[in-house]
Design a protein around this motif. Structure first.
Motif, short mmCIF file in Angstrom:
data_model
loop_
_atom_site.label_atom_id
_atom_site.label_comp_id
_atom_site.label_asym_id
_atom_site.label_seq_id
_atom_site.Cartn_x
_atom_site.Cartn_y
_atom_site.Cartn_z
N PRO A 1 49.19 -96.11 51.27
CA PRO A 1 49.01 -96.90 52.48
C PRO A 1 50.18 -97.83 52.74
N CYS A 2 50.47 -98.08 54.00
CA CYS A 2 51.47 -99.10 54.35
C CYS A 2 50.72 -100.35 54.80
N LEU A 3 51.45 -101.38 55.14
CA LEU A 3 50.83 -102.64 55.56
C LEU A 3 49.91 -102.42 56.77
N GLY A 4 50.36 -101.54 57.69
CA GLY A 4 49.57 -101.26 58.89
C GLY A 4 48.26 -100.55 58.57
N CYS A 5 48.25 -99.75 57.51
CA CYS A 5 47.02 -99.05 57.11
C CYS A 5 45.98 -100.05 56.59
N VAL A 6 46.43 -101.10 55.94
CA VAL A 6 45.53 -102.02 55.25
C VAL A 6 45.24 -103.28 56.08
N SER B 1 46.38 -91.77 60.79
CA SER B 1 46.61 -92.13 62.20
C SER B 1 47.04 -93.60 62.32
N CYS B 2 47.59 -94.14 61.21
CA CYS B 2 48.11 -95.51 61.22
C CYS B 2 49.18 -95.65 62.31
N PRO B 3 49.09 -96.73 63.11
CA PRO B 3 50.07 -96.89 64.19
C PRO B 3 51.48 -97.13 63.68
N VAL B 4 51.61 -97.45 62.38
CA VAL B 4 52.94 -97.73 61.85
C VAL B 4 53.50 -96.54 61.07
N CYS B 5 52.73 -96.01 60.09
CA CYS B 5 53.27 -94.95 59.24
C CYS B 5 52.64 -93.60 59.51
N GLY B 6 51.66 -93.54 60.44
CA GLY B 6 50.92 -92.30 60.66
C GLY B 6 51.78 -91.17 61.19
ZN LIG Z 1 50.36 -97.12 57.56
#
Ligand SMILES: [Zn+2]
Lengths: 151, 437
Positions: free
Chosen positions: B295-300, B417-422
């Protein structure tokens, strides 16, 4: 400065979503991250026309885009009072004016999963509340009570 | 009764001074000495040291002789030299003079040395000269557990040098990490001192530079770059400084900077670690981001997540920035709730362990087994049963229920589908791309 590849992808997606729901909104200076703006007209339920401007920050989507009403200007509320006279006001859901336009307070806790489309939507809801205020004299927060604290 | 005074010199400074003597034939080299306590310890410098110095200023000189005098003759020579150097000086009451003698021994080809200290009463005493060695020797005791030669070559970027960032920077230098990029645009204020690793003596200084000096104090051979910039306003420069790093640690106190760091780390495929303290430091959490592997920060960091685990507000500037302009300064001040330094330390200590595991990953090191334990990307810690931990059972004697003062690793999947790393971002459609310059 230019938009990074990742930002370009993101903004393209945003543009696509915004076009679907607010087709008249236009992107201004889209190649200049220090000066990219989105502008468009909103027609309220009472058929009044307002023009919104959203400033896209250069570190978008990591920080909050600011939103102002550029038309009508001055923007008038109850008994014709210029909304700018309220300064920054929690009751009116506005921040200090930006570029001499009334600035709408929205998404205090900004996160990158929010979108320009959602910001415009907040603007539309705020404008309906403004009309409620203009009719009744009640402050905007009375009409925005369904919007959570901090939103 | 104290024994012989101890006198320390840096080995590389002695070498440089000797080279100077050979080339210039000037046998008397001016130096600066700092004394400590009751005159039983001195540090002598022939060049301006990289490390910050402390102690009280003493008169000092380094003299190169053809031959080292033996026994009592040393005292005679020392007295003569001290008289010549002292001639032009106004004798300060209570001050010591430190004289270091060097001579190249023809038979052994070794530089031999003696050191003499004359106290304020004019009494001459012989001391013991000790040398501060080069880097590899300072950290040789770590060998076996951590591959110091590996860590020496690694570069860590630390953004945010508050109580968390500053302590973990010092720990990483102590572990033998050789290269640092320190970023923060704040200066040390009185309100920071109680929780910061730097003290009153550093008031007013940039946190980057004060912490850099602490790192030099632990290891004078460490390389430190500092940048006193707001990373949110300087994305280009931040990227330039951080893209060379093997690991990025985000120890800032706001989400905007975290998301900007997350972006840089993802774009450069550098592993990053983010640490936070919760309200009044009742606990904290750590997220490790291995780009596109977890996960990246955007996922969490979603709205729901941030509402359930609210962050500590420890500085007025931080609170002001997060609060709309219509909230008065007085109201903002009331939101500042500071925890204890000892509540921050477990979090920065865990970040250090995670950082060392990342830097030594897949290499044979004494902490290899830790790699098998620290498989989670997200960790939580509780200092006290309050706020989000209010309903936790008391610690007592049971180790099977969740309790304060223990680390918990949580399985957290990457959101595709994370807006940052998806991966769901559509490809750039060149014809439609109005955002390319
Ligand atoms: Zn992410």
């Amino acid at each position: 400065m230019t938009w990074s590849q990742v930002q370009q992808k993101r903004l393209q997606t945003e543009k696509r979503i915004l076009k679907k729901y607010f087709p008249t909104f236009k992107w201004l200076n889209p190649t200049d991250p220090d000066n990219t703006q989105v502008e468009g007209n909103i027609r309220s339920n009472a058929k009044n026309i307002y023009r919104l401007r959203i400033y896209i920050p250069s570190d978008y989507p990591n920080s909050r885009p600011e939103m102002v009403i550029i038309s009508p200007n001055p923007l008038k509320g109850y008994l014709g009072k210029d909304l700018k006279e309220y300064g920054a006001s929690r009751k009116m859901h506005i921040l200090s004016p930006k570029d001499e336009y009334v600035q709408i307070c929205h998404y205090k806790d900004w996160l990158p999963n929010l979108t320009v489309y959602l910001v415009v939507l907040k603007g539309r809801i705020w404008l309906e509340a403004l009309e409620g205020h203009t009719r009744t004299g009640k402050s905007l927060d009375k009409f925005l009570s369904h919007m959570k604290k901090g939103a | 009764m104290i024994g012989s005074p101890l006198v320390y010199m840096q080995q590389n400074q002695v070498q440089k001074a000797y080279q100077n003597f050979i080339t210039s034939q000037t046998d008397l080299s001016p130096s600066v000495a700092f004394g400590f306590d009751e005159g039983d310890v001195f540090h002598v410098y022939t060049f301006k040291p990289q490390i910050p110095v402390s102690g009280y200023n003493c008169e000092s000189a380094v003299k190169f002789l053809d031959q080292m005098p033996k026994g009592e003759d040393g005292f005679t020579v020392a007295n003569q030299v001290i008289q010549t150097i002292g001639k032009n000086e106004i004798a300060r009451p209570g001050s010591n003079t430190v004289l270091v003698l060097f001579a190249m021994e023809a038979e052994t080809n070794e530089l031999c040395h003696r050191v003499f200290i004359r106290n304020s009463q004019g009494q001459l005493k012989e001391g013991i000269l000790k040398f501060i060695p080069e880097n590899s020797e300072i950290y040789s005791r770590n060998q076996g557990l951590l591959e110091t030669s590996i860590l020496e070559r690694k570069k860590i970027g630390i953004v945010g040098l508050g109580s968390g960032g500053s302590t973990l920077a010092v720990e990483l230098a102590k572990a033998g990490v050789g290269n640092f990029v320190l970023m923060d645009f704040d200066r040390l204020e009185l309100a920071n001192i109680s929780r910061h690793v730097c003290g009153i003596g550093d008031l007013g200084r940039y946190k980057t530079k004060a912490v850099r000096d602490l790192l030099y104090g632990k290891n004078p051979y460490v390389n430190v770059e500092t940048a006193e910039i707001d990373i949110n306003e300087n994305p280009g420069k931040t990227n330039l400084l951080l893209k060379q790093c093997d690991l990025i640690i985000g120890a800032t106190d706001n989400n905007r900077s975290r998301f900007n760091l997350n972006k840089i780390a993802l774009e450069n495929k550098i592993t990053s670690i983010f640490g936070r303290a919760l309200t009044r430091a009742c606990g904290g959490d750590i997220l490790r981001v291995r780009p596109y592997q977890g996960p990246c920060l955007g996922c969490v960091f979603t709205k729901e997540f941030l509402e359930s685990r609210q962050e500590e507000i420890s500085q007025f500037k931080q609170a002001r920035e997060e609060t709309p302009a219509y909230v008065s300064d007085q109201e903002v001040s009331a939101t500042i709730q500071v925890g204890l330094s000892s509540d921050i330390l477990p979090i920065s200590n865990m970040i250090v362990k995670l950082a060392l595991v990342e830097l030594c990953r897949d290499l044979e090191s004494g902490i290899a087994s830790l790699e098998e334990d620290l498989v989670a990307d997200f960790y939580i810690w509780a200092n006290r049963r309050e706020q989000t931990y209010a309903n936790w059972p008391k610690m007592l004697y049971d180790s099977r229920t969740p309790s304060i003062l223990r680390w918990y690793g949580a399985k957290w999947k990457r959101n595709l589908s994370c807006p940052v790393c998806g991966e769901e971002h559509q490809q750039i459609d060149d014809e439609e791309n109005i955002f390319a310059a």
